[in-house]
Design a protein around this motif. Structure first.
Motif, PDB file in Angstrom:
ATOM      1  N   LEU A 138     -28.269  -4.216  58.440  1.00  0.00           N
ATOM      2  CA  LEU A 138     -29.430  -3.464  58.359  1.00  0.00           C
ATOM      3  C   LEU A 138     -29.011  -1.925  58.448  1.00  0.00           C
ATOM      4  O   LEU A 138     -28.104  -1.533  59.043  1.00  0.00           O
ATOM      5  N   PHE A 139     -29.963  -1.218  57.596  1.00  0.00           N
ATOM      6  CA  PHE A 139     -29.678   0.391  57.473  1.00  0.00           C
ATOM      7  C   PHE A 139     -30.927   1.079  57.184  1.00  0.00           C
ATOM      8  O   PHE A 139     -31.876   0.445  56.831  1.00  0.00           O
ATOM      9  N   ALA A 140     -30.946   2.084  58.119  1.00  0.00           N
ATOM     10  CA  ALA A 140     -32.095   3.185  57.936  1.00  0.00           C
ATOM     11  C   ALA A 140     -31.307   4.575  57.800  1.00  0.00           C
ATOM     12  O   ALA A 140     -30.382   4.719  56.672  1.00  0.00           O
ATOM     13  N   ASN A 141     -31.493   5.388  58.744  1.00  0.00           N
ATOM     14  CA  ASN A 141     -30.701   6.659  58.962  1.00  0.00           C
ATOM     15  C   ASN A 141     -29.148   6.106  59.105  1.00  0.00           C
ATOM     16  O   ASN A 141     -28.268   6.956  58.484  1.00  0.00           O
ATOM     17  N   ARG A 142     -28.873   5.154  59.779  1.00  0.00           N
ATOM     18  CA  ARG A 142     -27.571   4.501  59.828  1.00  0.00           C
ATOM     19  C   ARG A 142     -27.377   3.066  59.766  1.00  0.00           C
ATOM     20  O   ARG A 142     -28.550   2.376  59.775  1.00  0.00           O
ATOM     21  N   ALA A 143     -26.458   2.523  59.933  1.00  0.00           N
ATOM     22  CA  ALA A 143     -26.044   0.811  59.479  1.00  0.00           C
ATOM     23  C   ALA A 143     -25.442   0.500  60.565  1.00  0.00           C
ATOM     24  O   ALA A 143     -24.757   1.064  61.347  1.00  0.00           O
ATOM     25  N   TYR A 144     -26.137  -0.753  60.834  1.00  0.00           N
ATOM     26  CA  TYR A 144     -25.189  -1.536  61.977  1.00  0.00           C
ATOM     27  C   TYR A 144     -25.350  -2.876  61.462  1.00  0.00           C
ATOM     28  O   TYR A 144     -26.038  -3.504  60.709  1.00  0.00           O
ATOM     29  N   VAL A 145     -24.239  -3.645  61.894  1.00  0.00           N
ATOM     30  CA  VAL A 145     -24.343  -5.328  61.841  1.00  0.00           C
ATOM     31  C   VAL A 145     -25.292  -6.083  62.667  1.00  0.00           C
ATOM     32  O   VAL A 145     -24.922  -6.205  64.019  1.00  0.00           O
ATOM     33  N   ALA A 146     -26.101  -6.455  62.218  1.00  0.00           N
ATOM     34  CA  ALA A 146     -27.035  -7.395  63.062  1.00  0.00           C
ATOM     35  C   ALA A 146     -26.623  -8.739  63.108  1.00  0.00           C
ATOM     36  O   ALA A 146     -26.936  -9.381  64.217  1.00  0.00           O
ATOM     37  N   ALA A 147     -25.698  -9.195  62.275  1.00  0.00           N
ATOM     38  CA  ALA A 147     -25.116 -10.657  62.500  1.00  0.00           C
ATOM     39  C   ALA A 147     -23.863 -10.680  61.636  1.00  0.00           C
ATOM     40  O   ALA A 147     -23.645 -10.316  60.452  1.00  0.00           O
ATOM     41  N   PRO A 148     -22.704 -10.789  62.208  1.00  0.00           N
ATOM     42  CA  PRO A 148     -21.079 -10.970  61.708  1.00  0.00           C
ATOM     43  C   PRO A 148     -21.110 -12.390  60.735  1.00  0.00           C
ATOM     44  O   PRO A 148     -22.016 -13.200  60.906  1.00  0.00           O
ATOM     45  N   LEU A 149     -20.384 -12.191  59.765  1.00  0.00           N
ATOM     46  CA  LEU A 149     -19.905 -13.371  58.956  1.00  0.00           C
ATOM     47  C   LEU A 149     -19.864 -14.710  59.724  1.00  0.00           C
ATOM     48  O   LEU A 149     -19.032 -14.432  60.493  1.00  0.00           O
ATOM     49  N   THR A 150     -20.546 -15.477  59.513  1.00  0.00           N
ATOM     50  CA  THR A 150     -20.408 -16.907  60.355  1.00  0.00           C
ATOM     51  C   THR A 150     -21.165 -18.240  59.552  1.00  0.00           C
ATOM     52  O   THR A 150     -21.888 -17.775  58.466  1.00  0.00           O
ATOM     53  N   PHE A 151     -20.849 -19.099  60.031  1.00  0.00           N
ATOM     54  CA  PHE A 151     -21.223 -20.346  59.414  1.00  0.00           C
ATOM     55  C   PHE A 151     -22.727 -20.719  60.104  1.00  0.00           C
ATOM     56  O   PHE A 151     -23.248 -21.851  59.860  1.00  0.00           O
ATOM     57  N   ASP A 152     -22.865 -20.101  61.295  1.00  0.00           N
ATOM     58  CA  ASP A 152     -24.104 -20.188  62.097  1.00  0.00           C
ATOM     59  C   ASP A 152     -25.210 -19.759  61.523  1.00  0.00           C
ATOM     60  O   ASP A 152     -25.696 -18.604  61.829  1.00  0.00           O
ATOM     61  N   LEU A 153     -25.739 -20.330  60.626  1.00  0.00           N
ATOM     62  CA  LEU A 153     -26.973 -19.835  59.710  1.00  0.00           C
ATOM     63  C   LEU A 153     -28.061 -19.783  60.461  1.00  0.00           C
ATOM     64  O   LEU A 153     -28.858 -18.950  60.244  1.00  0.00           O
ATOM     65  N   ALA A 154     -28.358 -20.613  61.667  1.00  0.00           N
ATOM     66  CA  ALA A 154     -29.569 -20.409  62.702  1.00  0.00           C
ATOM     67  C   ALA A 154     -29.353 -18.764  63.148  1.00  0.00           C
ATOM     68  O   ALA A 154     -30.434 -18.430  63.270  1.00  0.00           O
ATOM     69  N   ALA A 155     -28.235 -18.598  63.753  1.00  0.00           N
ATOM     70  CA  ALA A 155     -28.241 -17.120  64.160  1.00  0.00           C
ATOM     71  C   ALA A 155     -28.619 -16.194  63.317  1.00  0.00           C
ATOM     72  O   ALA A 155     -29.225 -15.003  63.408  1.00  0.00           O
ATOM     73  N   VAL A 156     -27.992 -16.205  61.773  1.00  0.00           N
ATOM     74  CA  VAL A 156     -28.401 -15.183  60.933  1.00  0.00           C
ATOM     75  C   VAL A 156     -30.033 -15.306  60.832  1.00  0.00           C
ATOM     76  O   VAL A 156     -30.580 -14.019  60.506  1.00  0.00           O
ATOM     77  N   GLY A 157     -30.419 -16.356  60.706  1.00  0.00           N
ATOM     78  CA  GLY A 157     -32.063 -16.628  60.534  1.00  0.00           C
ATOM     79  C   GLY A 157     -32.622 -15.660  61.697  1.00  0.00           C
ATOM     80  O   GLY A 157     -33.688 -15.067  61.450  1.00  0.00           O
ATOM     81  N   ARG A 158     -32.255 -16.205  62.969  1.00  0.00           N
ATOM     82  CA  ARG A 158     -32.970 -15.315  64.166  1.00  0.00           C
ATOM     83  C   ARG A 158     -32.637 -13.674  63.950  1.00  0.00           C
ATOM     84  O   ARG A 158     -33.590 -13.032  64.169  1.00  0.00           O
ATOM     85  N   ALA A 159     -31.535 -13.319  63.345  1.00  0.00           N
ATOM     86  CA  ALA A 159     -31.220 -11.977  63.505  1.00  0.00           C
ATOM     87  C   ALA A 159     -32.183 -11.370  62.410  1.00  0.00           C
ATOM     88  O   ALA A 159     -32.621 -10.142  62.413  1.00  0.00           O
ATOM     89  N   ILE A 160     -32.396 -11.942  61.283  1.00  0.00           N
ATOM     90  CA  ILE A 160     -33.421 -11.577  60.218  1.00  0.00           C
ATOM     91  C   ILE A 160     -34.716 -11.592  60.964  1.00  0.00           C
ATOM     92  O   ILE A 160     -35.553 -10.635  60.763  1.00  0.00           O
ATOM     93  N   GLU A 161     -35.412 -12.446  61.717  1.00  0.00           N
ATOM     94  CA  GLU A 161     -36.583 -12.738  62.444  1.00  0.00           C
ATOM     95  C   GLU A 161     -36.780 -11.515  63.231  1.00  0.00           C
ATOM     96  O   GLU A 161     -38.090 -10.795  63.345  1.00  0.00           O
ATOM     97  N   GLU A 162     -35.686 -10.878  63.955  1.00  0.00           N
ATOM     98  CA  GLU A 162     -35.892 -10.031  64.956  1.00  0.00           C
ATOM     99  C   GLU A 162     -35.700  -8.709  64.310  1.00  0.00           C
ATOM    100  O   GLU A 162     -35.899  -7.649  65.236  1.00  0.00           O
ATOM    101  N   ALA A 163     -35.311  -8.346  63.013  1.00  0.00           N
ATOM    102  CA  ALA A 163     -35.051  -6.949  62.595  1.00  0.00           C
ATOM    103  C   ALA A 163     -36.602  -6.212  62.694  1.00  0.00           C
ATOM    104  O   ALA A 163     -37.361  -6.894  62.187  1.00  0.00           O
ATOM    105  N   SER A 164     -36.302  -5.268  62.929  1.00  0.00           N
ATOM    106  CA  SER A 164     -37.425  -4.207  63.013  1.00  0.00           C
ATOM    107  C   SER A 164     -37.153  -2.877  62.614  1.00  0.00           C
ATOM    108  O   SER A 164     -35.938  -2.351  62.299  1.00  0.00           O
ATOM    109  N   ILE A 165     -38.106  -2.147  62.213  1.00  0.00           N
ATOM    110  CA  ILE A 165     -38.275  -0.741  61.750  1.00  0.00           C
ATOM    111  C   ILE A 165     -38.049   0.176  62.860  1.00  0.00           C
ATOM    112  O   ILE A 165     -38.593   0.064  63.877  1.00  0.00           O
TER     113      ILE A 165
END
Length: 328
Positions: A138-165
């Motif tokens: 995710l990025f705005a002024n700066r970028a950060y890793v919200a979910a590292p590369l993983t086979f745990d797709l449920a964890a990536v889905g939760r990270a997408i759901e929790e992303a906020s401005i």
């Protein structure tokens, strides 16, 4: 579909028959004890004894057949989804600038923000990528890793759901987000590496040019697919406050041999996701694989039951013979 893991064991089936036919018969011994007729009649085999012999013969046949079948390894071939690793890594790189809160998307008749629309499509895209390693930047002024590369797709889905401005500001540092995604995806040795970059604005907080990052990605064999989100762009409405820089995003995709998409509404967003599945084949659409399910335990249980029944039958016959002898 039934199969045998070791069908050659079936060659053992005629072994008892061959042994009976080919081996020399057991020599009978002459009786040395002469009994009175009354005792001899009591010692002769009865009809019950004959029935017991036939029953035991059937049990021995069942026991042998079941044992040989168990050794042959019967198995059932089941078609299951191919969930093996695809060798592909995908990093979703999403713009979290303030303009993502603009409500200009229609989701099932409800006016929604760009962020809500992107979240819905991104979650659906991730859920179908079984076998791919997925990461989220995710990025705005700066970028950060919200979910590292993983086979745990449920964890990536939760990270997408929790992303906020607002977590890292409200500007649009496209180059920083792209650079961080490139760093993550080049750390491994995957056969196929992809970045999906989504932005709805202009790169107004960069320290390096995003095109330079795209050129570096091309040298590392990383494809970048870009998504220009929003109704206005700098090419048609340069004075618009929240116009997306489609030219830069298109140049990034072209430099890395990726595909550029222009998304103005929900239908465009869904079509983009479907086209990405075509460009980066979905592992979930691979043909199923046949997995053997061992079934040897069932004939083994039959053999065990036959052995127990044979033992009980002989014990019962011996008991009846003793009682007959006492009665005589």
């Amino acid at each position: 579909m039934l199969d045998l893991a070791a069908p050659l064991f079936l060659l053992l089936l005629p072994l008892p028959f061959l042994a009976r036919r080919l081996l020399p018969p057991h020599a009978a011994q002459e009786g040395a004890l002469y009994l009175p007729e009354a005792f001899a009649a009591a010692a002769r085999p009865t009809s019950a004894f004959a029935r017991s012999e036939r029953w035991e013969g059937a049990l021995r046949a069942i026991l042998w057949l079941a044992l040989v079948l168990a050794l042959a390894g019967p198995e059932r071939l089941k078609a299951v989804p191919d969930l093996s690793a695809s060798g592909r890594e995908i990093v979703l790189t999403l713009d979290m600038s303030g303009s993502m809160l603009i409500e200009d998307f229609d989701i099932d008749g409800v006016q929604s923000t760009r962020l809500e629309a992107v979240k819905r499509v991104a979650r659906s895209f991730v859920e179908e990528r079984q076998g791919d390693r997925i990461g989220l930047v995710l990025f705005a002024n700066r970028a950060y890793v919200a979910a590292p590369l993983t086979f745990d797709l449920a964890a990536v889905g939760r990270a997408i759901e929790e992303a906020s401005i607002g977590i890292t500001g409200r500007s649009t540092a496209i180059a920083d987000g792209l650079g961080l995604a490139l760093k993550r995806v080049t750390e491994g040795a995957a056969a196929s590496r992809v970045i999906v970059l989504l932005s709805d604005g202009q790169d107004n907080a960069h320290q390096i040019d995003a095109r330079q990052v795209a050129a570096l990605a091309a040298r590392h064999g990383v494809r970048i697919h870009t998504i220009a989100l929003g109704p206005d762009d700098l090419e048609t409405r340069p004075a618009a406050r929240d116009a997306v820089d489609t030219a830069t995003l298109r140049a990034i995709a072209e430099a890395s041999r990726g595909r550029s998409y222009r998304v103005r509404g929900m239908e465009d967003l869904r079509a983009m996701a479907a086209d990405l599945d075509r460009l980066e084949p979905n592992p979930a659409e691979r043909p199923p694989v046949l997995v053997p399910e061992p079934l040897w335990r069932w004939p083994a249980l039959v053999a065990l039951g036959a052995a127990l029944a044979l033992g009980l039958s002989r014990a019962g016959l011996a008991l009846r013979q003793r009682r007959t002898g006492r009665a005589a």
